[in-house]
Design an enzyme around this catalytic site. Structure first.
Site, short mmCIF file in Angstrom:
data_model
loop_
_atom_site.label_atom_id
_atom_site.label_comp_id
_atom_site.label_asym_id
_atom_site.label_seq_id
_atom_site.Cartn_x
_atom_site.Cartn_y
_atom_site.Cartn_z
N HIS A 20 26.79 59.34 8.68
CA HIS A 20 27.09 58.04 8.05
C HIS A 20 25.79 57.41 7.57
O HIS A 20 25.03 56.88 8.37
CB HIS A 20 27.71 57.09 9.06
CG HIS A 20 28.90 57.66 9.78
ND1 HIS A 20 30.19 57.24 9.52
CD2 HIS A 20 29.00 58.59 10.76
CE1 HIS A 20 31.03 57.90 10.31
NE2 HIS A 20 30.33 58.72 11.07
N GLY A 38 33.67 48.07 14.76
CA GLY A 38 34.48 48.91 15.65
C GLY A 38 34.25 48.54 17.11
O GLY A 38 35.20 48.43 17.89
N ASN A 52 29.45 44.09 8.82
CA ASN A 52 29.45 44.52 7.41
C ASN A 52 30.87 44.53 6.83
O ASN A 52 31.07 44.89 5.68
CB ASN A 52 28.76 45.87 7.24
CG ASN A 52 29.43 46.98 8.05
OD1 ASN A 52 30.56 46.83 8.50
ND2 ASN A 52 28.72 48.07 8.24
N HIS A 83 30.41 55.07 3.56
CA HIS A 83 30.50 55.05 5.01
C HIS A 83 30.34 56.41 5.65
O HIS A 83 29.40 56.67 6.37
CB HIS A 83 31.84 54.46 5.43
CG HIS A 83 31.91 54.26 6.89
ND1 HIS A 83 32.09 55.30 7.76
CD2 HIS A 83 31.77 53.15 7.63
CE1 HIS A 83 32.07 54.83 8.98
NE2 HIS A 83 31.88 53.53 8.93
N GLU A 131 39.01 47.55 34.21
CA GLU A 131 38.61 48.88 34.67
C GLU A 131 37.65 49.58 33.70
O GLU A 131 36.67 50.20 34.12
CB GLU A 131 39.83 49.78 34.90
CG GLU A 131 40.62 49.46 36.16
CD GLU A 131 41.59 48.32 35.97
OE1 GLU A 131 41.70 47.81 34.82
OE2 GLU A 131 42.27 47.93 36.94
N HIS A 155 52.64 52.95 39.63
CA HIS A 155 51.43 52.92 40.45
C HIS A 155 51.16 54.24 41.16
O HIS A 155 50.21 54.33 41.93
CB HIS A 155 51.52 51.79 41.49
CG HIS A 155 51.26 50.44 40.90
ND1 HIS A 155 51.92 49.98 39.78
CD2 HIS A 155 50.41 49.44 41.26
CE1 HIS A 155 51.49 48.76 39.49
NE2 HIS A 155 50.56 48.42 40.37
C1 LIG Z 1 36.43 54.74 20.30
C2 LIG Z 1 36.18 55.26 18.93
N1 LIG Z 1 37.19 55.31 18.05
C3 LIG Z 1 36.99 55.81 16.81
C4 LIG Z 1 35.77 56.28 16.43
C5 LIG Z 1 35.56 56.90 15.06
N2 LIG Z 1 34.73 56.01 14.21
C6 LIG Z 1 33.44 56.26 13.98
S1 LIG Z 1 32.72 55.11 13.01
C7 LIG Z 1 34.16 54.27 12.87
C8 LIG Z 1 34.22 53.01 12.09
C9 LIG Z 1 33.53 51.96 12.84
O1 LIG Z 1 33.40 50.83 12.09
P1 LIG Z 1 32.15 49.91 12.31
O2 LIG Z 1 31.86 49.78 13.73
O3 LIG Z 1 32.39 48.69 11.53
O4 LIG Z 1 30.95 50.72 11.72
P2 LIG Z 1 30.63 50.80 10.17
O5 LIG Z 1 31.85 51.29 9.51
O6 LIG Z 1 30.30 49.44 9.75
O7 LIG Z 1 29.53 51.75 10.16
C10 LIG Z 1 35.17 54.90 13.58
C11 LIG Z 1 36.56 54.41 13.64
C12 LIG Z 1 34.74 56.22 17.39
N3 LIG Z 1 33.53 56.68 17.14
N4 LIG Z 1 34.98 55.69 18.61
MG LIG Z 2 31.54 47.81 10.00
#
Ligand SMILES: Cc1ncc(C[n+]2csc(CCOP(=O)(O)OP(=O)(O)O)c2C)c(N)n1
Ligand SMILES: [Mg+2]
Length: 693
Positions: free
Chosen positions: A31, A174, A203, A278, A430, A491
Site C-alpha cells: 500500500h 480501520g 484520510n 490504496h 476480552e 457459556h
Molecule cells: C482486522 C483487519 N481487517 C481487515 C484488514 C484488511 N485491511 C488492510 S488495510 C484495510 C483498510 C484500512 O483502512 P485504513 O485504516 O483507513 O487505512 P488506509 O486505507 O487509510 O490506508 C483493510 C480493511 C486488516 N488488515 N485487519
Molecule cells: Mg483510511
C-alpha cells in the site's frame, strides 16, 4: 529554523515517500498511499520528539512508536533505515548491523527481508509490536502505557526519573472502526494514561473507497466522551501544526491524547484522494510523475542523499544518544543507592526471575474431594506474584470467578491513584485485555489476564499475536467445559480448546489436579518466548495421592503415566486432561476390578508432549497398545493422532445444554461406566484385529 532546515525537512519527508513508493513498486504489492500521506507526521514525531536511540533500540526508557496501521509498514521501514537503527539479537546484543538496510527495502515483502509486508516484532529490530490486524496496535499501546506508569510508580525515586517514556501509536480509519480500539481507548481514559498518544490518520479512505459509505461517526466527539484530550491537525503536510499537536500531548498530565490528523492518501494536498492508490503500486509512470512532483530524481530508485541520513543523525540520533547516555549514568547512581530495585530492573529486562522464585511453589496434599483448578491456580499465582514483583495482571471483570485476584498484603489495584498496584481491572473487554497484556509483556512485565474459556473467542486475535510475537503472556481461562452446568451452551466451551491448540507456538495447558497446576506454573513462569494458555475447571477435582501415582512433574513432558497396569503392560490406555483425568481414573478402577490392565495417561499439554523424543512418546503411549481411549469434555478434533485407528474419543460432538452438571455428564456420556464400556469395545476390536489371519 533556517530555510535550509525547512528544505531538509521537506526533502526528508519526500525521500521517505520515495522509499515507500519504490519498495511497493519493487515488490509489486503493498500500500503506497498511506505511508506517503502520513510521512510528514511520522517524520515530525521521529525527528523532533521521539526519545529513541538508534544505537540501542531496546533501551528501557525509550519512547515507543507502534504503527497500528501495519499495512503502511514501508513508512516504518524507511524511518528505521534513515535513522540508522541498529539490529539487536535475541540475546539483546547490538550486532553492529543496520536493522533495515537499503537492500532490505529493495526486497520488501520478499523471503528473509527485514522488511516483511507488515511490522513483525522479533523479526526486525525497532518494531515495538506486530501489527497488521487493524486495531491491535493501538490496543497493545495501552498495555505499554500502563506498564510505563507501573514501572515509574514502582521504580522511580526522588531524583531518579528512571521511567518517563511516552507511547505513540499511529492508527488509520480501520483501527478506529475495529471494536478493540474502543475497548482499549475506554480503559486508557479510565486509567488516565497521559503518557499515551494516538495519532489518527484520518484520510477518509479504506479499501472499499470513501468512508462516506461506512464510517460517518464523529471520532473526535467519541474520544472526548471517553475522556481523552483531543486535538486536530488540519493538514498532515503542515509540519508546524503536527509539532504543535505533539506539544499539546506533552503538556497534558491527566488524559491520553488523540491527535486527529486530516490527511490525504497519496502524497499531498494538490491531488485528490484516490482510493486506487490504496492497495496497489503506482506503476512506473505513476512513480515517475510522483517523483517529479515531489522534486525527487525521476530515474533514481531508493534515492537517499547523504544530507538526509545526517539530518536524522542530528535529530533523533543525537537526541536519543544523549537521552540514553544520561539514563545510563542515572541508572548507575540508582544502582548504588537502590541495588535491589536495580537488580529487579535488570532481571526483568532479560526476562529472568528473582533468585529462589521456585521456593514460592509448594505442593498440595492428597484430597479426594480436592479443589477446582481455578482455585489452586489462584493460590499458586498469588504465591508466585509475591515472589516475582513484576507479575501483574487481572481479569476481564471475572476475578471472583477466575480467582486470579492477587490478595496478599500490598497487592492493591492498578488505578490512576495507585499505579504500582498489581491487579489490573480490565473490565468487560476480552479482546483489549489480551492485547493490553501483550503490550505489558512487550514492556517486559510478566503479564497475565483471565476470563472464561468461552470468551477466548473474543480475545483470539490478540492471543494469536502473542504467539506470533513470541512473548510470554499468560492467558488464564476458567469455566473450561460443560462443567459450567446451568449457564448452558452459551457459556460451555466446546471447540475452544482445539482452536487454541491449533495456534502455532502457543502452549495450552489443561492441568488435571492442584499439583499439575503447580507444575504448570513452574514451567510457565519461566517462559521467555512463548505465551501460555491455562485452561481451568470451575468445579472441584480430586488432588491425586502422588505416593501412588506418577509425579506431577510429568507435566514438563506434556503427558505422563499417572497410573499404570500392575505389570506395566496395559491392555488399554486411557488418556485425559483436566477434570476428565479423575474420570479416567474411575473407569480404570472399574476395569481393573475385571482384571484388565489399564494405564491412565494425564496429558495436560499436547505441545510439550509432541516435542518429546519418540522414545518417550512410545514409552507413554506404547505403539503395541492400540486399544486407546481419550476423554475430554471438548471437541474431539485432534485427539485421533494420539488414540490412533484402533482408538476412540469420548468428547463433545454438539453444543452443551443448560442443566445441573450431574445430568449433563450422563447426557453427554462422561461417566466411568461409559468410558469403561468404550474401553472394552476398543479392547474387543483390538483382540479381533489380532486374531484376524
Ligand atoms: C482486522 C483487519 N481487517 C481487515 C484488514 C484488511 N485491511 C488492510 S488495510 C484495510 C483498510 C484500512 O483502512 P485504513 O485504516 O483507513 O487505512 P488506509 O486505507 O487509510 O490506508 C483493510 C480493511 C486488516 N488488515 N485487519
Ligand atoms: Mg483510511
Amino acid at each position: 529554523m533556517s530555510t535550509l532546515d525547512v528544505d531538509l525537512d521537506q526533502l526528508s519527508v519526500n525521500v521517505i515517500r520515495g522509499l515507500c513508493m519504490d519498495a511497493v513498486e519493487a515488490a509489486n504489492s503493498g500500500h503506497p498511499g498511506t505511508p506517503m500521506g502520513m510521512a510528514p507526521v511520522a517524520y515530525t514525531l521521529w525527528q523532533r520528539f521521539l526519545r529513541f536511540d538508534p544505537q540501542d533500540p531496546i533501551w528501557p526508557n525509550r519512547d515507543r512508536f507502534v504503527l497500528s496501521e501495519g499495512h503502511a509498514s514501508t513508512l516504518l521501514w524507511s524511518l528505521l533505515h534513515l535513522a540508522r537503527v541498529q539490529a539487536v539479537d535475541p540475546a539483546y546484543e547490538v550486532l553492529g548491523q543496520p536493522a533495515v538496510s537499503l537492500e532490505d527495502l529493495r526486497s520488501f515483502r520478499q523471503l528473509d527481508s527485514k522488511c516483511p509486508g507488515h511490522p513483525e516484532y522479533r523479526w526486525t529490530s525497532g518494531v515495538e509490536a506486530t501489527t497488521g490486524p487493524l486495531g491491535q496496535g493501538v490496543a497493545t499501546s495501552v498495555g505499554m502505557a500502563i506498564a510505563g506508569q507501573w514501572l515509574a510508580a514502582r521504580y522511580n525515586r526522588v531524583g531518579f526519573a528512571l521511567y518517563d517514556f511516552n507511547v505513540y501509536a499511529q492508527a488509520g480509519d480501520g483501527c478506529m472502526m475495529e471494536g478493540i480500539s474502543s475497548e482499549a481507548a475506554s480503559l486508557a481514559a479510565h486509567q488516565r494514561l497521559s503518557n499515551l498518544c494516538w495519532i489518527y490518520d484520518s484520510n477518509r479512505v479504506t479499501i472499499e473507497g470513501h468512508t462516506d459509505i461506512t464510517f460517518t461517526e464523529d471520532v473526535a466527539a467519541r474520544f472526548l466522551a471517553y475522556g481523552w484530550n483531543v486535538t486536530t491537525v488540519a493538514d498532515a503536510n503542515d509540519l508546524g501544526a503536527v509539532a504543535r499537536a505533539i506539544h499539546t500531548f506533552l503538556a497534558e498530565y491527566e488524559r491520553p491524547t488523540l491527535i486527529l490528523v486530516h490527511s490525504h492518501i497519496g502524497y499531498g494536498s494538490p491531488v485528490e484522494d484516490s482510493p486506487k492508490a490504496h492497495g496497489e503500486p503506482l506503476g512506473p509512470a505513476g512513480v515517475r510523475s510522483t517523483k517529479r512532483f515531489l522534486g525527487l530524481p525521476e530515474d533514481q530508485d531508493f534515492f537517499v542523499p547523504g544530507a538526509v541520513y545526517d539530518c536524522f543523525g542530528e535529530g533523533i540520533g543525537a537526541r536519543g544518544a544523549s537521552a540514553r547516555a544520561a539514563w545510563a549514568s542515572l541508572f548507575e547512581s540508582y544502582r548504588a543507592q537502590y541495588p535491589e530495585l536495580a537488580d529487579e530492573i535488570e532481571r526483568m529486562g532479560r526476562r529472568d526471575l528473582p533468585e529462589g522464585w521456585e521456593d514460592a511453589l509448594s505442593s498440595f496434599p492428597p484430597d479426594e474431594k480436592g479443589l477446582a483448578t481455578r482455585e489452586s491456580d489462584g493460590q499458586v499465582l498469588n504465591a508466585l506474584a509475591q515472589a516475582i514483583p513484576w507479575v501483574i495482571g487481572g481479569s476481564a471483570d471475572l476475578s471472583p470467578s477466575t480467582k486470579t485476584n492477587l490478595t496478599f498484603p500490598g497487592a492493591g489495584d492498578v488505578q490512576p491513584d495507585s499505579r504500582a498496584g498489581r491487579n489490573v481491572h480490565f473490565g468487560v473487554r476480552e479482546h483489549a485485555s489480551a492485547a493490553i497484556a501483550n503490550g505489558m509483556a512487550l514492556t517486559k512485565l510478566r503479564s497475565y489476564w483471565s476470563g472464561f474459556l468461552i470468551f477466548s473467542d473474543y480475545a483470539r486475535g490478540a492471543i494469536r499475536l502473542s504467539a506470533l510475537m513470541e512473548i510470554p503472556v499468560v492467558h488464564i481461562f476458567t469455566h473450561d467445559s460443560i462443567g459450567v452446568g446451568e449457564d448452558g451452551p452459551t457459556h460451555q466451551p466446546v471447540e475452544q480448546l482445539a482452536s487454541l491448540r491449533a495456534v502455532p507456538g502457543l502452549l495450552v495447558f489443561r492441568p488435571g489436579d492442584a499439583n499439575e497446576v503447580v507444575e504448570t506454573w513452574r514451567l510457565v513462569a519461566a517462559l521467555r518466548r512463548e505465551p501460555a494458555v491455562l485452561v481451568l475447571s470451575r468445579q472441584a477435582v480430586p488432588t491425586f495421592d502422588r505416593t501412588v501415582t506418577g509425579a506431577a512433574a510429568g507435566v514438563a513432558r506434556g503427558a505422563y503415566v499417572l497410573a499404570d497396569a500392575p505389570n506395566g503392560i496395559p491392555d488399554v490406555v486411557l488418556m485425559a486432561t483436566g477434570s476428565e483425568v479423575q474420570l479416567a481414573m474411575a473407569a480404570r478402577a472399574e476395569l481393573s476390578a475385571e482384571g484388565t490392565g489399564v494405564r491412565v495417561v494425564s496429558m495436560p499439554c499436547w505441545e510439550l508432549f509432541d516435542r518429546q523424543p519418540p522414545e518417550y512418546r512410545d514409552e507413554v503411549l506404547p505403539p503395541t497398545v492400540v486399544a486407546r481411549v481419550a476423554v475430554e469434555q471438548a471437541s474431539t478434533l485432534g485427539w485421533h493422532r494420539y488414540v490412533g485407528d484402533g482408538g476412540a474419543v469420548v468428547g463433545m460432538h454438539t453444543f452443551g445444554a443448560s442443566a445441573p452438571l450431574k445430568n449433563l455428564l450422563t447426557k453427554f456420556g462422561f461417566t466411568p461406566e461409559r468410558v469403561a464400556q468404550v474401553a472394552r469395545e476398543r479392547m474387543g476390536a483390538a483382540e479381533q484385529g489380532r486374531n484376524r489371519p
